[in-house]
Design a protein around this motif. Structure first.
Motif, PDB file in Angstrom:
ATOM      1  N   PHE A 202      -5.669 -27.669  -3.178  1.00 23.96           N
ATOM      2  CA  PHE A 202      -4.903 -26.434  -3.361  1.00 23.96           C
ATOM      3  C   PHE A 202      -4.933 -25.596  -2.080  1.00 23.96           C
ATOM      4  O   PHE A 202      -5.108 -24.391  -2.093  1.00 23.96           O
ATOM      5  CB  PHE A 202      -5.445 -25.636  -4.556  1.00 23.96           C
ATOM      6  N   PHE A 203      -4.797 -26.293  -0.979  1.00 25.51           N
ATOM      7  CA  PHE A 203      -4.692 -25.653   0.334  1.00 25.51           C
ATOM      8  C   PHE A 203      -3.838 -26.558   1.207  1.00 25.51           C
ATOM      9  O   PHE A 203      -3.522 -27.684   0.821  1.00 25.51           O
ATOM     10  CB  PHE A 203      -6.076 -25.407   0.956  1.00 25.51           C
ATOM     11  N   HIS A 204      -3.451 -26.091   2.375  1.00 22.08           N
ATOM     12  CA  HIS A 204      -2.554 -26.860   3.245  1.00 22.08           C
ATOM     13  C   HIS A 204      -3.334 -27.965   3.950  1.00 22.08           C
ATOM     14  O   HIS A 204      -3.746 -27.829   5.102  1.00 22.08           O
ATOM     15  CB  HIS A 204      -1.875 -25.949   4.266  1.00 22.08           C
ATOM     16  N   LYS A 205      -3.538 -29.081   3.270  1.00 25.34           N
ATOM     17  CA  LYS A 205      -4.285 -30.200   3.840  1.00 25.34           C
ATOM     18  C   LYS A 205      -3.370 -31.190   4.546  1.00 25.34           C
ATOM     19  O   LYS A 205      -3.691 -31.694   5.610  1.00 25.34           O
ATOM     20  CB  LYS A 205      -5.082 -30.922   2.758  1.00 25.34           C
TER      21      LYS A 205
ATOM     22  N   GLU B  54       7.046 -19.410 -14.551  1.00 20.32           N
ATOM     23  CA  GLU B  54       5.590 -19.330 -14.602  1.00 20.32           C
ATOM     24  C   GLU B  54       5.014 -20.676 -14.205  1.00 20.32           C
ATOM     25  O   GLU B  54       5.352 -21.708 -14.784  1.00 20.32           O
ATOM     26  CB  GLU B  54       5.120 -18.958 -16.016  1.00 20.32           C
ATOM     27  N   VAL B  55       4.142 -20.679 -13.217  1.00 20.51           N
ATOM     28  CA  VAL B  55       3.532 -21.909 -12.716  1.00 20.51           C
ATOM     29  C   VAL B  55       2.035 -21.896 -13.029  1.00 20.51           C
ATOM     30  O   VAL B  55       1.331 -20.963 -12.662  1.00 20.51           O
ATOM     31  CB  VAL B  55       3.741 -22.071 -11.199  1.00 20.51           C
ATOM     32  N   ILE B  56       1.579 -22.938 -13.703  1.00 22.32           N
ATOM     33  CA  ILE B  56       0.169 -23.089 -14.059  1.00 22.32           C
ATOM     34  C   ILE B  56      -0.439 -24.108 -13.106  1.00 22.32           C
ATOM     35  O   ILE B  56      -0.011 -25.264 -13.069  1.00 22.32           O
ATOM     36  CB  ILE B  56       0.027 -23.564 -15.522  1.00 22.32           C
ATOM     37  N   ASP B  57      -1.405 -23.684 -12.316  1.00 23.55           N
ATOM     38  CA  ASP B  57      -2.009 -24.553 -11.307  1.00 23.55           C
ATOM     39  C   ASP B  57      -3.124 -25.393 -11.916  1.00 23.55           C
ATOM     40  O   ASP B  57      -3.911 -24.915 -12.734  1.00 23.55           O
ATOM     41  CB  ASP B  57      -2.598 -23.714 -10.167  1.00 23.55           C
ATOM     42  N   PHE B  58      -3.202 -26.661 -11.475  1.00 25.38           N
ATOM     43  CA  PHE B  58      -4.321 -27.523 -11.856  1.00 25.38           C
ATOM     44  C   PHE B  58      -4.730 -28.317 -10.631  1.00 25.38           C
ATOM     45  O   PHE B  58      -3.928 -29.061 -10.067  1.00 25.38           O
ATOM     46  CB  PHE B  58      -3.933 -28.463 -13.005  1.00 25.38           C
ATOM     47  N   SER B  59      -5.993 -28.131 -10.201  1.00 23.57           N
ATOM     48  CA  SER B  59      -6.419 -28.730  -8.945  1.00 23.57           C
ATOM     49  C   SER B  59      -7.931 -28.946  -8.955  1.00 23.57           C
ATOM     50  O   SER B  59      -8.557 -28.982 -10.020  1.00 23.57           O
ATOM     51  CB  SER B  59      -5.994 -27.821  -7.776  1.00 23.57           C
ATOM     52  N   MET B  60      -8.498 -29.074  -7.750  1.00 25.10           N
ATOM     53  CA  MET B  60      -9.931 -29.295  -7.572  1.00 25.10           C
ATOM     54  C   MET B  60     -10.539 -28.086  -6.861  1.00 25.10           C
ATOM     55  O   MET B  60      -9.934 -27.509  -5.957  1.00 25.10           O
ATOM     56  CB  MET B  60     -10.142 -30.563  -6.744  1.00 25.10           C
ATOM     57  N   GLN B  61     -11.719 -27.710  -7.260  1.00 22.72           N
ATOM     58  CA  GLN B  61     -12.388 -26.574  -6.647  1.00 22.72           C
ATOM     59  C   GLN B  61     -12.731 -26.871  -5.190  1.00 22.72           C
ATOM     60  O   GLN B  61     -13.165 -27.964  -4.851  1.00 22.72           O
ATOM     61  CB  GLN B  61     -13.661 -26.234  -7.429  1.00 22.72           C
TER      62      GLN B  61
END
Length: 394
Positions: A6-9, A29-36
């Motif tokens: 969830f960053f510019h990798k 509405e956007v629901i984010d799902f990612s890794m910490q």
């Protein structure tokens, strides 16, 4: 919207975050799902993100760790809770392999939610995702015989890692994870044709990546250097470019990026200027001052953002004739194409451009027009939303 970072990798994250911004500004509405991760952008849903996992350089000999790469119980549990709480209309997956895993597709489908997956790489048809065997382009697994990855030790020559990736591909096929996807988005015709070896024609749609031409000003600066921008790894062909530069000796080369080959390349090719990883205003200034951008890839590139951004800045592109690149660069009009790995042809093309400022200007201007007409972020987003609506309405 699911993506493990969830960053510019990399390019996948650039596309995903562009789409997210567009949807939010459009009232969706956007629901984010990612890794910490401490590098993550802020999200109101970060408490639902899965715990951080870094498989790079780690031994996967422990069964539990290896199985988590194939099926994430944590991702399944957390996504199920998030869906039951928020009741989304649709789920769009980007790069979910390994840390989040395709197991989340079944979670959405079990709740009647359509699933979109953007094919940023070849993972559904190539267990090692790059379509490389012994560092060369490969098509052996396209017919579905994933045993090839094991027989050829495609994961860096390691029998253990290759066996794990074979098991992952075989299990996902047995579970039908990818077959449950309602719509794959292929950012190039080349990617779409690769995916059609496994999936139905109506299941895979062409959607080129988009570039924000409205936010990128054409640069008329030409400071006399050729620019390579990207990862310093074997498949990117950067050493072919460095050999061409050494042999030419008449033009300057700036190399922007990091990667596993960085130290060795800097030691061997001292005439090039290595500037490391660049971002923000420094990156814009580096691109803006370049005379030409070179993309010397030696793997099946999909729809590289480096090419689209070069065109948006009004820079001519010299690139390999491989994968989806010829769909972006019009040979002789917006840039010049050469055979992958051919340092001589690459040297000839770059030397021709560097010896003719008017040619550089013409090709750069033609590239900008092509970016505006064919690859604008507005066109990309309009087609994306149309895809969403067709699936939700159905």
């Amino acid at each position: 919207m699911a993506n493990k970072f969830f960053f510019h990798k990399g390019g996948a994250e650039v596309v995903m975050l562009q789409e997210r911004d567009y949807l939010l500004h459009s009232g969706v509405e956007v629901i984010d799902f990612s890794m910490q991760d401490e590098r993550n952008l802020e999200s109101p849903y970060e408490s639902h993100f899965v715990s951080r996992k870094d498989y790079e350089g780690r031994s996967l000999s422990k069964l539990g760790l290896a199985l988590s790469l194939i099926h994430s119980r944590e991702a399944v549990s957390k996504l199920a809770a998030l869906i039951d709480k928020m009741h989304p209309d649709l789920m769009h997956c980007h790069n979910v392999y390994h840390q989040i895993t395709p197991s989340i597709i079944s979670v959405a489908k079990s709740r009647g939610i359509p699933v979109v997956l953007t094919l940023h790489d070849f993972k559904p048809v190539c267990p090692v995702y790059l379509r490389l065997r012994a560092e060369r382009p490969c098509s052996l697994c396209l017919d579905g015989d994933f045993r090839q990855v094991l027989m050829n030790r495609c994961a860096g020559g390691s029998i253990g890692a290759s066996a794990l990736l074979y098991a992952e591909a075989a299990i996902q096929r047995w579970l039908g994870s990818y077959e449950k996807v309602d719509r794959f988005l292929a950012p190039s015709r080349f990617m779409r044709e690769s995916a059609l070896h496994r999936f139905r024609s109506d299941q895979v749609a062409l959607l080129y990546n988009g570039v924000g031409t409205a936010e990128i000003e054409v640069s008329t600066r030409d400071e006399g250097y050729v620019l390579y921008l990207g990862r310093l790894s074997r498949e990117k062909g950067v050493e072919t470019l460095l050999r061409a530069h050494e042999a030419a000796g008449t033009w300057d080369l700036v190399v922007a990026g990091t990667g596993p080959l960085a130290r060795g390349l800097q030691m061997r090719y001292r005439n090039a200027r290595f500037v490391g990883q660049s971002s923000g205003q420094a990156l814009k200034a580096t691109i803006g001052g370049a005379s030409a951008i070179v993309v010397p890839s030696e793997w099946y590139e999909n729809c590289p953002m480096s090419v689209l951004e070069a065109m948006a800045y009004g820079k001519p592109v010299v690139a390999s004739r491989i994968g989806g690149i010829p769909e972006l660069v019009v040979d002789g009009e917006t840039g010049l194409l050469f055979e992958p790995g051919d340092a001589g042809e690459l040297r000839t093309h770059v030397s021709r451009l560097m010896g003719d400022a008017s040619l550089r200007a013409r090709m750069g201007a033609a590239g900008r027009i092509r970016a505006e007409r064919q690859f604008s972020i507005e066109k990309h987003n309009a087609n994306l939303l149309q895809t969403y609506r067709s699936l939700v309405n159905a």
